[in-house]
Design a protein around this motif. Structure first.
Motif, PDB file in Angstrom:
ATOM      1  N   ALA A 190      25.157   2.931 -68.662  1.00 36.59           N
ATOM      2  CA  ALA A 190      24.677   3.543 -67.315  1.00 36.59           C
ATOM      3  C   ALA A 190      23.870   4.734 -67.256  1.00 36.59           C
ATOM      4  CB  ALA A 190      25.835   3.589 -66.470  1.00 36.59           C
ATOM      5  N   LYS A 191      24.231   5.443 -68.223  1.00 35.62           N
ATOM      6  CA  LYS A 191      23.569   6.810 -68.645  1.00 35.62           C
ATOM      7  C   LYS A 191      22.031   6.364 -68.891  1.00 35.62           C
ATOM      8  CE  LYS A 191      27.565   9.592 -69.611  1.00 35.62           C
ATOM      9  NZ  LYS A 191      28.464  10.430 -70.698  1.00 35.62           N
ATOM     10  N   LEU A 192      21.963   5.756 -69.924  1.00 34.38           N
ATOM     11  CA  LEU A 192      20.540   5.437 -70.450  1.00 34.38           C
ATOM     12  C   LEU A 192      19.691   4.743 -69.304  1.00 34.38           C
ATOM     13  CD1 LEU A 192      21.460   3.432 -74.030  1.00 34.38           C
ATOM     14  CD2 LEU A 192      20.791   5.747 -73.527  1.00 34.38           C
ATOM     15  N   LEU A 193      20.425   3.808 -68.396  1.00 34.24           N
ATOM     16  CA  LEU A 193      19.717   3.185 -67.425  1.00 34.24           C
ATOM     17  C   LEU A 193      19.133   4.151 -66.376  1.00 34.24           C
ATOM     18  CD1 LEU A 193      18.944   0.428 -66.298  1.00 34.24           C
ATOM     19  CD2 LEU A 193      21.227   0.335 -65.010  1.00 34.24           C
ATOM     20  N   LYS A 194      20.071   5.426 -66.041  1.00 34.07           N
ATOM     21  CA  LYS A 194      19.718   6.211 -65.263  1.00 34.07           C
ATOM     22  C   LYS A 194      18.604   7.248 -65.656  1.00 34.07           C
ATOM     23  CE  LYS A 194      21.371  10.228 -62.517  1.00 34.07           C
ATOM     24  NZ  LYS A 194      22.648  10.944 -62.419  1.00 34.07           N
ATOM     25  N   LEU A 195      18.396   7.427 -66.986  1.00 37.83           N
ATOM     26  CA  LEU A 195      17.508   8.164 -67.590  1.00 37.83           C
ATOM     27  C   LEU A 195      16.010   7.403 -67.511  1.00 37.83           C
ATOM     28  CD1 LEU A 195      19.120   9.576 -70.854  1.00 37.83           C
ATOM     29  CD2 LEU A 195      18.372  10.729 -68.659  1.00 37.83           C
ATOM     30  N   VAL A 196      16.009   6.080 -67.931  1.00 34.09           N
ATOM     31  CA  VAL A 196      14.811   5.172 -67.814  1.00 34.09           C
ATOM     32  C   VAL A 196      14.520   5.192 -66.435  1.00 34.09           C
ATOM     33  CG1 VAL A 196      13.845   2.966 -68.135  1.00 34.09           C
ATOM     34  CG2 VAL A 196      15.487   3.726 -69.689  1.00 34.09           C
ATOM     35  N   THR A 197      15.379   5.008 -65.403  1.00 32.63           N
ATOM     36  CA  THR A 197      15.020   5.055 -63.994  1.00 32.63           C
ATOM     37  C   THR A 197      14.377   6.267 -63.498  1.00 32.63           C
ATOM     38  OG1 THR A 197      16.882   3.629 -63.447  1.00 32.63           O
ATOM     39  CG2 THR A 197      15.798   4.669 -61.623  1.00 32.63           C
ATOM     40  N   THR A 198      14.593   7.529 -63.887  1.00 32.11           N
ATOM     41  CA  THR A 198      13.959   8.843 -63.817  1.00 32.11           C
ATOM     42  C   THR A 198      12.547   8.846 -64.329  1.00 32.11           C
ATOM     43  OG1 THR A 198      16.248   9.936 -63.952  1.00 32.11           O
ATOM     44  CG2 THR A 198      14.207  11.291 -64.197  1.00 32.11           C
ATOM     45  N   LEU A 199      12.591   8.298 -65.635  1.00 32.33           N
ATOM     46  CA  LEU A 199      11.170   8.356 -66.297  1.00 32.33           C
ATOM     47  C   LEU A 199      10.243   7.358 -65.385  1.00 32.33           C
ATOM     48  CD1 LEU A 199       9.851   9.046 -68.769  1.00 32.33           C
ATOM     49  CD2 LEU A 199      10.566   7.027 -69.994  1.00 32.33           C
ATOM     50  N   ILE A 200      10.872   6.227 -64.955  1.00 31.03           N
ATOM     51  CA  ILE A 200      10.027   5.156 -64.160  1.00 31.03           C
ATOM     52  C   ILE A 200       9.530   5.790 -62.866  1.00 31.03           C
ATOM     53  CG2 ILE A 200       9.846   3.109 -62.370  1.00 31.03           C
ATOM     54  CD1 ILE A 200      11.848   1.977 -64.682  1.00 31.03           C
ATOM     55  N   ASP A 201      10.379   6.685 -62.036  1.00 27.45           N
ATOM     56  CA  ASP A 201      10.028   7.423 -61.044  1.00 27.45           C
ATOM     57  C   ASP A 201       8.903   8.292 -61.161  1.00 27.45           C
ATOM     58  OD1 ASP A 201      12.110   6.357 -59.365  1.00 27.45           O
ATOM     59  OD2 ASP A 201      13.540   7.861 -59.805  1.00 27.45           O
ATOM     60  N   GLU A 202       9.037   9.214 -62.384  1.00 22.73           N
ATOM     61  CA  GLU A 202       7.909  10.111 -63.014  1.00 22.73           C
ATOM     62  C   GLU A 202       6.642   9.423 -63.008  1.00 22.73           C
ATOM     63  OE1 GLU A 202       8.121  13.365 -63.188  1.00 22.73           O
ATOM     64  OE2 GLU A 202      10.375  13.667 -63.021  1.00 22.73           O
ATOM     65  N   ARG A 203       6.582   8.043 -63.494  1.00 20.83           N
ATOM     66  CA  ARG A 203       5.262   7.543 -63.727  1.00 20.83           C
ATOM     67  C   ARG A 203       4.690   6.720 -62.394  1.00 20.83           C
ATOM     68  NH1 ARG A 203       4.086   6.633 -70.130  1.00 20.83           N
ATOM     69  NH2 ARG A 203       4.632   8.397 -70.702  1.00 20.83           N
ATOM     70  N   THR A 204       5.435   6.502 -61.310  1.00 17.17           N
ATOM     71  CA  THR A 204       5.394   5.427 -60.353  1.00 17.17           C
ATOM     72  C   THR A 204       4.265   6.420 -59.659  1.00 17.17           C
ATOM     73  OG1 THR A 204       7.452   4.720 -60.387  1.00 17.17           O
ATOM     74  CG2 THR A 204       5.814   4.332 -58.563  1.00 17.17           C
ATOM     75  N   LYS A 205       3.081   5.392 -59.101  1.00 18.89           N
ATOM     76  CA  LYS A 205       1.932   5.798 -58.542  1.00 18.89           C
ATOM     77  C   LYS A 205       1.516   4.710 -57.595  1.00 18.89           C
ATOM     78  CE  LYS A 205      -0.086   8.550 -62.310  1.00 18.89           C
ATOM     79  NZ  LYS A 205      -1.193   8.759 -63.163  1.00 18.89           N
ATOM     80  N   ASP A 206       0.977   5.041 -56.421  1.00 21.08           N
ATOM     81  CA  ASP A 206       0.071   3.833 -55.822  1.00 21.08           C
ATOM     82  C   ASP A 206      -0.835   3.085 -56.637  1.00 21.08           C
ATOM     83  OD1 ASP A 206       1.639   4.842 -53.686  1.00 21.08           O
ATOM     84  OD2 ASP A 206       0.300   6.054 -52.813  1.00 21.08           O
ATOM     85  N   TRP A 207      -0.946   1.620 -56.346  1.00 16.54           N
ATOM     86  CA  TRP A 207      -1.973   0.801 -56.957  1.00 16.54           C
ATOM     87  C   TRP A 207      -3.199   1.442 -56.763  1.00 16.54           C
ATOM     88  CZ3 TRP A 207      -3.002  -2.434 -60.659  1.00 16.54           C
ATOM     89  CH2 TRP A 207      -4.329  -2.951 -60.436  1.00 16.54           C
ATOM     90  N   ASP A 208      -3.810   1.471 -58.005  1.00 12.34           N
ATOM     91  CA  ASP A 208      -5.622   1.616 -57.762  1.00 12.34           C
ATOM     92  C   ASP A 208      -6.215   0.769 -58.659  1.00 12.34           C
ATOM     93  OD1 ASP A 208      -8.112   3.065 -57.859  1.00 12.34           O
ATOM     94  OD2 ASP A 208      -7.280   4.907 -57.784  1.00 12.34           O
ATOM     95  N   GLU A 209      -7.352   0.353 -58.086  1.00 13.05           N
ATOM     96  CA  GLU A 209      -8.212  -0.543 -58.942  1.00 13.05           C
ATOM     97  C   GLU A 209      -8.629  -0.203 -60.336  1.00 13.05           C
ATOM     98  OE1 GLU A 209     -11.352  -2.334 -56.462  1.00 13.05           O
ATOM     99  OE2 GLU A 209     -10.111  -3.145 -55.169  1.00 13.05           O
ATOM    100  N   LYS A 210      -8.748   1.156 -60.383  1.00 12.88           N
ATOM    101  CA  LYS A 210      -9.258   1.867 -61.400  1.00 12.88           C
ATOM    102  C   LYS A 210      -8.343   1.643 -62.699  1.00 12.88           C
ATOM    103  CE  LYS A 210     -12.031   5.377 -59.219  1.00 12.88           C
ATOM    104  NZ  LYS A 210     -12.458   6.695 -58.913  1.00 12.88           N
ATOM    105  N   MET A 211      -6.951   1.341 -62.278  1.00 10.06           N
ATOM    106  CA  MET A 211      -6.088   1.265 -63.285  1.00 10.06           C
ATOM    107  C   MET A 211      -6.296   0.052 -64.172  1.00 10.06           C
ATOM    108  SD  MET A 211      -2.527   1.828 -61.239  1.00 10.06           S
ATOM    109  CE  MET A 211      -2.099   3.316 -60.312  1.00 10.06           C
ATOM    110  N   VAL A 212      -7.506  -1.042 -63.821  1.00 13.13           N
ATOM    111  CA  VAL A 212      -7.622  -2.147 -64.727  1.00 13.13           C
ATOM    112  C   VAL A 212      -8.967  -1.994 -65.190  1.00 13.13           C
ATOM    113  CG1 VAL A 212      -5.802  -3.679 -63.701  1.00 13.13           C
ATOM    114  CG2 VAL A 212      -8.015  -3.571 -62.512  1.00 13.13           C
TER     115      VAL A 212
END
Length: 266
Positions: A190-212
């Motif tokens: 559970a602790k590892l899962l919470k840390l990865v969720t935090t990491l995902i939150d930090e890297r979450t952005k709105d979709w942009d066509e420039k990403m591809v």
């Protein structure tokens, strides 16, 4: 720029019919393409079919399709026989069934196409079918001849139009249980899962066509433009890839904590 028509026909649901046009939703025409040249003459190199035994060139009218039934033994199929297999669905998309949108996984999707009404009179019938699918959360399933073979297709409402996806056949999609079936069922800490969720939150952005965007494609265009002007493109130093860790030296917990700290600094 005027819309290019790839396919014209009819969209049909029971007794409701309207004329429609269809165009591939994706294109590769903007990609940098190369021809193979003879370095000595600068002329293009042409490919040609040759007989595997005699080595002689085969005329186009003598090329036929063959299905292997044994070593050096084939069943020959003529173009007319292939074309006659499914002629009924060449010009009509007859919606046979509706399926909840969420039940069709993306693995089944093949090629997307934009479907639109072909005239003002057909817009009302087209719009009613589209909005009814959107309201019920369903997609239509039909069969259609495209690219010289019959496909199952999925009709998905999108904005003011409909996207027609050709669907892969059952023999094309491998069963995921053959690859994931042996994986453990234990839930992660559970602790590892919470840390990865935090990491995902930090890297979450709105979709942009420039990403591809393709940086290699952009660099190729630069090189070609420089060579057109007679300039020699500068060579970039090859980046040395990071070495793979020899083993699990750092614990997952420490690695995640350091990753989150780095994200916050960034």
């Amino acid at each position: 720029m005027p819309r290019r028509t790839f396919w014209k026909g009819y969209l049909k649901l029971s007794l409701v019919t309207c004329p429609v046009t269809m165009t591939p939703a994706t294109t590769e025409s903007e990609r940098v393409r190369f021809h193979t040249l003879n370095r000595q003459t600068g002329n293009r190199v042409m490919s040609q079919y040759v007989d595997a035994v005699s080595g002689k060139a085969v005329k186009e009218e003598d090329e036929v399709k063959g299905y292997p039934r044994g070593e050096d033994d084939f069943v020959i199929l003529e173009d007319e026989e292939l074309d006659a297999l499914a002629l009924e669905s060449t010009r009509t998309i007859d919606i046979e069934t509706f399926v909840p949108r969420a039940e069709i996984g993306w693995l089944w999707y093949d090629k997307p196409h934009y479907l639109a009404p072909d005239d003002k009179i057909g817009e009302e019938a087209f719009g009613v079918i589209r909005e009814a699918m959107a309201a019920t959360g369903t997609v239509g399933i039909a069969r259609l001849v495209l690219y010289r073979r019959e496909h199952a297709v999925m009709l998905e409402p999108r904005g003011k139009g409909i996207v027609v996806w050709t669907l892969r056949g059952g023999e094309e999609v491998r069963a995921e249980k053959d690859y994931f079936g042996g994986l453990g069922k234990a839930r992660p800490d559970a602790k590892l899962l919470k840390l990865v969720t935090t990491l995902i939150d930090e890297r979450t952005k709105d979709w942009d066509e420039k990403m591809v965007d393709d940086p290699v494609q952009d660099r190729l265009v630069e090189i070609i433009e420089m060579k057109k002007k007679g300039k020699k493109p500068a060579r970039k130093k090859a980046e040395v890839a990071d070495e793979a860790p020899a083993g699990n030296v750092i614990s997952i917990m420490d690695a995640l904590k350091r990753s989150i700290a780095a994200e916050k600094k960034r």
